[in-house]
Scaffold this active site. Structure first.
Site, short mmCIF file in Angstrom:
data_model
loop_
_atom_site.label_atom_id
_atom_site.label_comp_id
_atom_site.label_asym_id
_atom_site.label_seq_id
_atom_site.Cartn_x
_atom_site.Cartn_y
_atom_site.Cartn_z
N LYS A 1 -5.68 52.86 14.28
CA LYS A 1 -6.49 52.06 15.12
C LYS A 1 -6.25 52.48 16.42
O LYS A 1 -7.22 52.69 17.39
CB LYS A 1 -6.22 50.30 14.79
CG LYS A 1 -6.72 49.60 16.01
CD LYS A 1 -6.45 48.18 15.83
CE LYS A 1 -5.07 47.62 16.15
NZ LYS A 1 -4.99 47.28 17.65
N ARG B 1 -9.29 43.52 24.23
CA ARG B 1 -8.76 44.23 25.64
C ARG B 1 -8.83 45.64 25.52
O ARG B 1 -9.07 46.12 26.90
CB ARG B 1 -7.34 43.72 25.68
CG ARG B 1 -7.16 42.25 25.47
CD ARG B 1 -5.41 41.89 25.63
NE ARG B 1 -5.17 42.79 26.81
CZ ARG B 1 -5.06 42.16 27.99
NH1 ARG B 1 -5.74 41.23 28.48
NH2 ARG B 1 -4.72 42.77 28.91
N ASP C 1 5.05 46.38 17.81
CA ASP C 1 4.05 46.13 16.73
C ASP C 1 4.95 45.98 15.30
O ASP C 1 4.12 45.57 14.33
CB ASP C 1 2.98 47.29 16.78
CG ASP C 1 2.24 47.13 18.01
OD1 ASP C 1 2.18 46.05 18.77
OD2 ASP C 1 1.42 48.16 18.29
N ARG D 1 -8.71 42.80 11.93
CA ARG D 1 -8.81 43.69 13.41
C ARG D 1 -7.98 44.88 13.28
O ARG D 1 -8.42 45.91 14.12
CB ARG D 1 -8.32 43.03 14.70
CG ARG D 1 -8.96 41.85 14.95
CD ARG D 1 -8.75 41.17 16.23
NE ARG D 1 -8.88 42.07 17.34
CZ ARG D 1 -8.57 41.87 18.55
NH1 ARG D 1 -8.26 40.49 18.79
NH2 ARG D 1 -8.67 42.68 19.50
#
Ligand code: EPU
Length: 419
Positions: free
Chosen positions: A22, A93, A306, A398
């Protein structure tokens, strides 16, 4: 709202391949704005954030075509609008990534100023300072960034702090600037190298991506190309943690282990046996309880923020006490309250989480707050006794493609409940 219902207790085993990354794909879609020709992107993950980025480009006038092989052809060469409206920016964002390409290609951009989000205040001052140094005029008005320039001029820029999307934004802008730009104190994440690879395939002259200094010789125009997005290192790391917390044994194919060096070191410290090839990672936990591992998050090549929430779950069921320090975002412990409701013993002290391992977790109804926090709740559900119901899973969609299908393929028992 859809929910995931997890029946815990299964030990995961098997072989999987991760989806395209991503955080590599998002800047690449923005980079298509720089090109005068079609860009074909392959191996794009099917994720809400990617759809939002396409929606953003589509709203500006880009043409996006999907073929039977699931490759996307993107034609962004004649955009009518140079604006990213608040409705889209507030949902993602990373929309800020169109700022650099729009100013470089069209000499202007109007982008809604992203607000704070669940994991921190996340300002964009480093992006704006660097773009000004390339010669753009920037005004903040009515919640929007308005930027303009005749042609950007290459220069030396030292970022005030390390920023991943900021480095990407300025790399893209500098590709069409006049003269040479030298960027220092840049992010070194693998996604920066991936973006440089795409830009160079488009005819840019980017050198040094992945090191402390990136040099970009500006060119007049960029052309079309085909590019395949590499596998998602954070998705891979998340499935490896799933194997650790369930005492399982998995292999992940088509992943470059070097992108996960620090994560693999920490997984070894938990007691996992790891075998690497050039493009695969095999992990075996042999039903052992993990050992606790101390972690401090920091920009690449250090331990990724992450992966922090996922490692909280390893530590929560480990046979000892551990500390996690989060140094990248100021508020990235939102998962802790929910994990404690499942029997974890985690205390927060500023940017430190003190985790005491417990014998077992139990299922509960929990709520996802952001992408990686949701991943940690699913991981906890996999190793908990009984059923866990995770609400607000739009956060997970997402960033993880078909997470329940992939985990079920490895032996988990997860059902997606309709809204
Ligand atoms: N920061 C500033 N000013 C700026 C930019 C950043 O103060 O102008 C601060 C941030 O507030 C933060 C730190 O610098 O404290 C690092 O932020 P960075 O800009 O590197 O984060 P980002 O580019 O917004 C990307 C990923 C995140 C990932 C971070 C850190 C994308 C689209 N997003 O965000 O991914 O956590 O880098 O590695 O690439 C995720 O995938 O779950 C995710 C949040």
């Amino acid at each position: 709202m859809e929910k995931l219902l997890i029946n815990g207790g299964a030990s995961l085993s098997g072989t999987i391949t991760c989806s395209g990354a991503k955080n590599a794909a998002l800047p690449m879609i923005a980079a298509t704005i720089l090109s005068n020709e079609n860009i074909v992107l392959k191996n794009l993950p099917y994720l809400q954030d990617i759809t939002t980025m396409f929606e953003l480009l589509g709203s500006m006038g880009a043409e996006i075509v999907l073929n039977e092989n699931m490759d996307f052809t993107i034609k962004s060469n004649d955009l009518k609008e140079k604006e990213a409206r608040y409705e889209l920016v507030k949902t993602m964002r990373a929309s800020i990534l169109v700022l650099g390409p729009l100013v470089a290609k069209y000499g202007k951009a109007k982008i809604a100023l992203p607000g704070g989000c669940a994991i921190g205040s996340r300002p964009v001052n480093y992006h704006l300072d660097a773009l000004e140094q390339l010669g753009a005029s920037i005004t903040l008005r009515n919640g929007y960034i308005e930027a303009s320039a005749d042609r950007l001029i290459g220069t030396k820029i030292k970022f005030d702090g390390i920023t991943v999307t900021g480095t990407e934004n300025i790399m893209m802008a500098a590709c069409l600037a006049e003269g040479t730009s030298v960027l220092t104190n840049v992010a070194k994440e693998p996604e920066i190298i991936d973006l440089a690879d795409l830009l160079n395939k488009m005819g840019a002259k980017v050198n040094g991506a992945g090191s402390d200094e990136i040099t970009i010789e500006g060119v007049k125009e960029l052309h079309g190309c085909e590019f395949s997005i590499p596998s998602d290192r954070i998705e891979a790391g998340t499935y490896l943690v799933a194997a650790v917390v369930t005492g399982g044994e998995i292999t992940i194919n088509e992943i470059n282990p070097q992108r996960l060096n620090k994560v693999l070191d920490k997984l070894k410290e938990t007691g996992a046996k790891i075998i690497l090839t050039k493009n695969s990672i095999s992990l075996s936990m042999e039903k052992k309880k993990p050992k606790p591992v101390d972690i401090t998050t920091a920009p690449f090549p250090e331990f990724p923020t992450d992966m922090q929430a996922q490692f909280s779950v390893i530590n929560a069921i480990s046979d000892g006490v551990s500390n996690i320090y989060e140094t990248v975002f100021e508020n990235r412990f939102m998962h802790v309250q929910e994990l404690n409701r499942m029997g974890c013993d985690i205390q927060i002290n500023g940017n430190q989480a003190i985790i005491k391992g417990v014998d077992s977790l139990y299922g509960a109804e929990v709520m996802a707050t952001d992408l990686r926090a949701s991943a940690s709740l699913i991981l906890a559900g996999l190793c908990a006794e009984g059923q866990t119901k995770v609400d607000r899973i739009y956060h997970i969609d997402r960033g993880y493609e078909r997470i329940e299908e992939k985990l079920n393929y490895l032996g988990a028992n997860i059902v997606r409940l309709p809204s």
